[in-house]
Every structure is written in structure tokens, then in C-alpha cells.
Scaffold this motif. Structure first.
Motif, PDB file in Angstrom:
ATOM      1  N   MET A 121       0.843  -1.194   0.000  1.00 42.78           N
ATOM      2  CA  MET A 121       0.000   0.000   0.000  1.00 42.78           C
ATOM      3  C   MET A 121       0.884   1.252   0.000  1.00 42.78           C
ATOM      4  O   MET A 121       1.873   1.324   0.729  1.00 42.78           O
ATOM      5  CB  MET A 121      -0.918   0.010   1.220  1.00 42.78           C
ATOM      6  N   SER A 122       0.508   2.225  -0.809  1.00 40.88           N
ATOM      7  CA  SER A 122       1.278   3.455  -0.916  1.00 40.88           C
ATOM      8  C   SER A 122       0.712   4.528   0.001  1.00 40.88           C
ATOM      9  O   SER A 122      -0.437   4.453   0.442  1.00 40.88           O
ATOM     10  CB  SER A 122       1.250   3.968  -2.355  1.00 40.88           C
ATOM     11  N   ASP A 123       1.529   5.535   0.257  1.00 34.75           N
ATOM     12  CA  ASP A 123       1.001   6.727   0.911  1.00 34.75           C
ATOM     13  C   ASP A 123       0.148   7.527  -0.072  1.00 34.75           C
ATOM     14  O   ASP A 123      -0.917   8.037   0.274  1.00 34.75           O
ATOM     15  CB  ASP A 123       2.150   7.606   1.432  1.00 34.75           C
ATOM     16  N   VAL A 124       0.646   7.632  -1.330  1.00 31.39           N
ATOM     17  CA  VAL A 124      -0.048   8.423  -2.342  1.00 31.39           C
ATOM     18  C   VAL A 124      -0.016   7.685  -3.677  1.00 31.39           C
ATOM     19  O   VAL A 124       1.031   7.173  -4.086  1.00 31.39           O
ATOM     20  CB  VAL A 124       0.597   9.815  -2.525  1.00 31.39           C
ATOM     21  N   LEU A 125      -1.160   7.652  -4.348  1.00 29.46           N
ATOM     22  CA  LEU A 125      -1.262   7.201  -5.728  1.00 29.46           C
ATOM     23  C   LEU A 125      -1.447   8.430  -6.619  1.00 29.46           C
ATOM     24  O   LEU A 125      -2.316   9.263  -6.347  1.00 29.46           O
ATOM     25  CB  LEU A 125      -2.475   6.290  -5.917  1.00 29.46           C
ATOM     26  N   VAL A 126      -0.655   8.553  -7.642  1.00 29.64           N
ATOM     27  CA  VAL A 126      -0.808   9.638  -8.606  1.00 29.64           C
ATOM     28  C   VAL A 126      -1.326   9.036  -9.898  1.00 29.64           C
ATOM     29  O   VAL A 126      -0.700   8.117 -10.457  1.00 29.64           O
ATOM     30  CB  VAL A 126       0.515  10.378  -8.853  1.00 29.64           C
ATOM     31  N   VAL A 127      -2.449   9.542 -10.387  1.00 32.51           N
ATOM     32  CA  VAL A 127      -3.063   9.046 -11.611  1.00 32.51           C
ATOM     33  C   VAL A 127      -2.755  10.021 -12.737  1.00 32.51           C
ATOM     34  O   VAL A 127      -3.224  11.160 -12.724  1.00 32.51           O
ATOM     35  CB  VAL A 127      -4.591   8.884 -11.453  1.00 32.51           C
ATOM     36  N   GLY A 128      -1.942   9.580 -13.687  1.00 33.62           N
ATOM     37  CA  GLY A 128      -1.575  10.425 -14.817  1.00 33.62           C
ATOM     38  C   GLY A 128      -0.083  10.656 -14.877  1.00 33.62           C
ATOM     39  O   GLY A 128       0.521  11.097 -13.886  1.00 33.62           O
ATOM     40  N   GLY A 129       0.517  10.373 -16.033  1.00 38.69           N
ATOM     41  CA  GLY A 129       1.972  10.455 -16.170  1.00 38.69           C
ATOM     42  C   GLY A 129       2.443  11.541 -17.104  1.00 38.69           C
ATOM     43  O   GLY A 129       3.484  11.380 -17.763  1.00 38.69           O
ATOM     44  N   GLY A 130       1.707  12.659 -17.181  1.00 38.51           N
ATOM     45  CA  GLY A 130       2.229  13.832 -17.868  1.00 38.51           C
ATOM     46  C   GLY A 130       3.160  14.604 -16.955  1.00 38.51           C
ATOM     47  O   GLY A 130       3.515  14.141 -15.864  1.00 38.51           O
ATOM     48  N   VAL A 131       3.558  15.801 -17.387  1.00 42.23           N
ATOM     49  CA  VAL A 131       4.522  16.555 -16.588  1.00 42.23           C
ATOM     50  C   VAL A 131       3.953  16.874 -15.208  1.00 42.23           C
ATOM     51  O   VAL A 131       4.681  16.842 -14.201  1.00 42.23           O
ATOM     52  CB  VAL A 131       4.973  17.834 -17.319  1.00 42.23           C
ATOM     53  N   VAL A 132       2.650  17.146 -15.105  1.00 40.52           N
ATOM     54  CA  VAL A 132       2.062  17.464 -13.794  1.00 40.52           C
ATOM     55  C   VAL A 132       2.055  16.234 -12.902  1.00 40.52           C
ATOM     56  O   VAL A 132       2.402  16.308 -11.711  1.00 40.52           O
ATOM     57  CB  VAL A 132       0.647  18.046 -13.973  1.00 40.52           C
ATOM     58  N   GLY A 133       1.679  15.072 -13.443  1.00 39.51           N
ATOM     59  CA  GLY A 133       1.698  13.857 -12.644  1.00 39.51           C
ATOM     60  C   GLY A 133       3.104  13.438 -12.253  1.00 39.51           C
ATOM     61  O   GLY A 133       3.367  13.068 -11.105  1.00 39.51           O
ATOM     62  N   LEU A 134       4.035  13.494 -13.214  1.00 39.49           N
ATOM     63  CA  LEU A 134       5.419  13.127 -12.924  1.00 39.49           C
ATOM     64  C   LEU A 134       6.028  14.033 -11.864  1.00 39.49           C
ATOM     65  O   LEU A 134       6.687  13.558 -10.924  1.00 39.49           O
ATOM     66  CB  LEU A 134       6.244  13.201 -14.205  1.00 39.49           C
ATOM     67  N   LEU A 135       5.812  15.330 -12.013  1.00 39.12           N
ATOM     68  CA  LEU A 135       6.402  16.278 -11.063  1.00 39.12           C
ATOM     69  C   LEU A 135       5.714  16.180  -9.704  1.00 39.12           C
ATOM     70  O   LEU A 135       6.365  16.343  -8.659  1.00 39.12           O
ATOM     71  CB  LEU A 135       6.321  17.683 -11.619  1.00 39.12           C
ATOM     72  N   SER A 136       4.418  15.896  -9.689  1.00 39.19           N
ATOM     73  CA  SER A 136       3.725  15.657  -8.417  1.00 39.19           C
ATOM     74  C   SER A 136       4.328  14.455  -7.703  1.00 39.19           C
ATOM     75  O   SER A 136       4.643  14.508  -6.505  1.00 39.19           O
ATOM     76  CB  SER A 136       2.227  15.419  -8.657  1.00 39.19           C
ATOM     77  N   ALA A 137       4.500  13.356  -8.434  1.00 41.66           N
ATOM     78  CA  ALA A 137       5.051  12.132  -7.835  1.00 41.66           C
ATOM     79  C   ALA A 137       6.478  12.352  -7.360  1.00 41.66           C
ATOM     80  O   ALA A 137       6.865  11.896  -6.270  1.00 41.66           O
ATOM     81  CB  ALA A 137       4.991  10.995  -8.848  1.00 41.66           C
TER      82      ALA A 137
END
Length: 369
Positions: free
Chosen positions: A1-17
Motif C-alpha cells: 500500500m502506498s502513501d499516495v497514488l498519482v493518476v496520470g503520467g504527464g509533466v504534472v503527474g510526474l512532477l507531483s510524484a
């Protein structure tokens, strides 16, 4: 289990992750295709809104923070990954603006270094520019980033973090709701759980939120671009006229764009757009007359009201966060948007006032079928 799941691998998702992972959180990024292959790959990469004075304070605040941050971000990613995002400072000339007086007034009011330039001086600085222009304003220090390399470097940076997992070719089908909150996502590869979920799926974000009975006013807006290959010193600065721009890369590639089309999720390049873009390219840079572009493509921007992104928690769905709806300015606004998201999730003092971006009051509840 993760602390955070990020949905979407564009620049916003990548930089968020990446930002979340840098804080030591266990992060999983889920992308239905390959990271960085949608709007983040398709855009031009100008680190400025095309006409910053035409936007409100909300977009300007994110843009100013990001513009100041990009040079250090580029250096950090190059040092960490060996992949250079090529943050290329060229300055930007706006030609024959209808609202030049408003642009200059905005610059004075906001302390931005935009000033009027005699057109002969523009031709001295940019010899490739066509002769059909009479007025210009210039902002030094404006950069462009080579967006495909930016997303590649961010992907590599994620892979080097032991607390971050990257799942590509993994399509999210919906959210997992438990005990009044969102605790994960359902994918075509099974269920994934986390304490929090960040939706950063660009133009596709609204489709996912609809499954929760929420209407997100983010819709796809198609943009088409063309690419020329020229000598490395062919174009010294970015130029923009009549809504079209030319962007020089360090190796001589010249991007020209772009169209604005409401065509749903269709990403098919069209002959009409190609002809229109070539005409704009040849008007801006007459040396391109008769030269065929080496590439022509289309992407889908996440259009939103006034171009203001949605950043923050989703009311009524504890654990679900948004970082989406950046319209034409995803690359411009990404660093500040992701820093603001991080501040809110970690309950820190935010870099700017978060209220204009809050989903609260901007989403509409709709009946579920």
C-alpha cells in the motif's frame, strides 16, 4: 500500500510524484500508456503563457513562481539523471499586438521586464524574421523547455527513488471508496490502495471524476504543431504573431504552433491544419518557404474555465486530490502547481494563496446512472 497514488503520467503527474517522493512518501504513479506521451509531449514548451496579460492573477501567480524555478529544476534533473531538459533562455518577441498598450501596462503593474522595441532592432536581433511586421514588444529571460526531454528526465528521476513505483500501461477504471473517503483505484491490472489519490490525468480527468457523480469542467482542446530542421543558429529568439509562434531548440529544430480545436478526444493531424501552420511559419520565417516540415502532430490540452487549474482536495471525498485542468499552460504552471499541491497535502504554508484553485465550489454534483 502506498502513501499516495498519482493518476496520470504527464509533466504534472510526474512532477507531483517526484515532489512527493522527495519528501520520503511512498508513491505509486499510474499511467495508462507511456509517461509523458500526451499533452506534455505535444506542446511547445514556452515557459510563459502566450499572452500573460490576458490571464487573471491566479494564472499569473503560478506562472511567475514557475518561471523563476525552471532554471534550477533543469539543472537539478540533469545532475540527478543525466537527461538534460534543455531549459533554453531565448527571450520572446510579440509582434503587431492588438492590445500592446494593455500588455505594457500589465508589465508596469506587475514589475515584469516587457518593453517596446523598434522593429528594425528586432530584425537586427532576429535576421530570419519576415518583413511584414511593424511593431514589437520583447521580454528577455523567457525560456523554453524541451518538453519530451523534461518528461524523460522526470521519469528517470522517479525510477531512481526507492520509495516510488512507476506503473505504465496500467489504465485506471475508477476509484475505491471506503468509509466515506477514497482509498485507491481500480485498474485493468487490479486494485491499488493508498492513503491519498492525486488525479492528474489532464484532459481525461473529467471522465474519471464522473464515476463519483462529479462534473469537472475540463474538456479536451486539440492542438496541432509542426517541426522544421534548421541550422543551430537559424533563429535566435522565440517570436509570436497572430496567435502563432516559432520556438528554437538548441540544435536548430524549430517548432511552429498551434491550433485550437474542439474535436473531442480526436488527435488525428489534419491537412487543413498543416497548411495553416505552414503558412504561419512562412510568414514568420520566410526562409522556410518551400521547406517541408519534418514532423506534424496533435495533442489534447485539458481546457478549463479561464485556464485556472484545479489544485486541492475534492470536497466530500476525503483522500482525493486534484492537480489538473492547466489548459494551454501545463508546462508553464507545473512546478508551482505541484509545489502548491505538496504544501496543501503536507499542511505547510502554501507558496501562494490556494483559494483560486480549490475544487470546492468549482465542481458540480451530477446524478449517477
Amino acid at each position: 500500500m502506498s502513501d499516495v497514488l498519482v493518476v496520470g503520467g504527464g509533466v504534472v503527474g510526474l512532477l507531483s510524484a517526484w515532489s512527493l517522493g522527495q519528501e520520503g512518501l511512498r508513491v505509486t504513479l499510474v499511467e495508462r500508456g507511456e509517461t509523458g506521451r500526451e499533452a506534455s509531449w505535444a506542446g511547445g514548451g514556452i515557459v510563459s503563457p502566450l499572452y500573460p496579460w490576458r490571464y487573471g492573477r491566479a494564472v499569473a501567480n503560478l506562472a511567475h513562481w514557475s518561471q523563476d524555478f525552471y532554471p534550477s529544476l533543469g539543472l537539478r534533473l540533469l545532475e540527478d539523471t543525466g537527461v538534460d531538459p534543455e531549459v533554453h533562455v531565448t527571450g520572446l518577441y510579440w509582434l503587431d499586438l492588438d492590445d500592446q498598450a494593455e500588455a505594457l501596462a500589465w508589465a508596469r503593474a506587475n514589475g515584469r521586464p516587457l518593453h517596446e522595441v523598434d522593429i528594425s532592432a528586432v530584425h537586427d536581433a532576429v535576421p530570419a524574421l519576415g518583413a511584414g511586421f511593424s511593431r514589437a514588444v520583447y521580454m528577455p529571460g523567457v525560456a523554453n523547455v524541451r518538453n519530451p526531454r523534461l518528461t524523460r528526465s522526470l521519469r528517470e528521476a522517479l525510477l531512481r527513488l526507492p520509495n516510488v513505483e512507476l506503473r505504465e500501461a496500467c489504465e485506471v477504471r475508477g476509484f475505491i471508496a471506503q468509509a466515506g473517503g477514497i482509498r485507491g483505484v481500480r485498474t485493468d491490472q487490479g486494485e491499488l490502495y493508498a492513503d491519498a489519490v492525486v488525479l492528474a490525468a489532464g484532459a481525461w480527468s473529467g471522465e474519471l471524476l464522473a464515476g463519483l457523480g462529479l462534473e469537472l469542467p475540463v474538456a479536451p482542446v486539440k492542438g496541432q504543431m509542426i517541426l522544421y530542421r534548421c541550422a543551430a543558429d537559424f533563429l535566435s529568439s522565440m517570436v509570436l504573431a497572430k496567435g502563432r509562434y516559432a520556438i528554437p531548440r538548441r540544435d536548430g529544430h524549430i517548432l511552429v504552433g498551434s491550433t485550437l480545436e474542439h474535436a473531442g478526444f480526436d488527435k488525428t493531424p489534419s491537412d487543413d491544419a498543416l497548411a495553416s501552420l505552414r503558412a504561419s511559419a512562412e510568414e514568420l520565417l520566410p526562409a522556410l518557404v518551400g521547406q517541408a516540415p519534418v514532423r506534424h502532430w496533435a495533442g489534447l490540452r485539458p481546457g478549463s474555465p479561464e485556464g485556472i487549474p484545479f489544485i486541492g482536495p475534492v470536497p466530500g471525498h476525503a483522500g482525493l486530490w486534484l492537480n489538473t485542468g492547466h489548459y494551454r499552460n501545463g508546462l508553464v504552471l507545473a512546478p508551482a502547481s505541484c509545489r502548491l499541491l505538496l504544501d496543501l497535502m503536507l499542511k505547510r504554508e502554501p507558496i501562494i494563496d490556494p483559494q483560486p484553485y480549490a475544487p470546492q465550489g468549482r465542481l458540480v454534483a451530477t446524478p449517477l446512472a
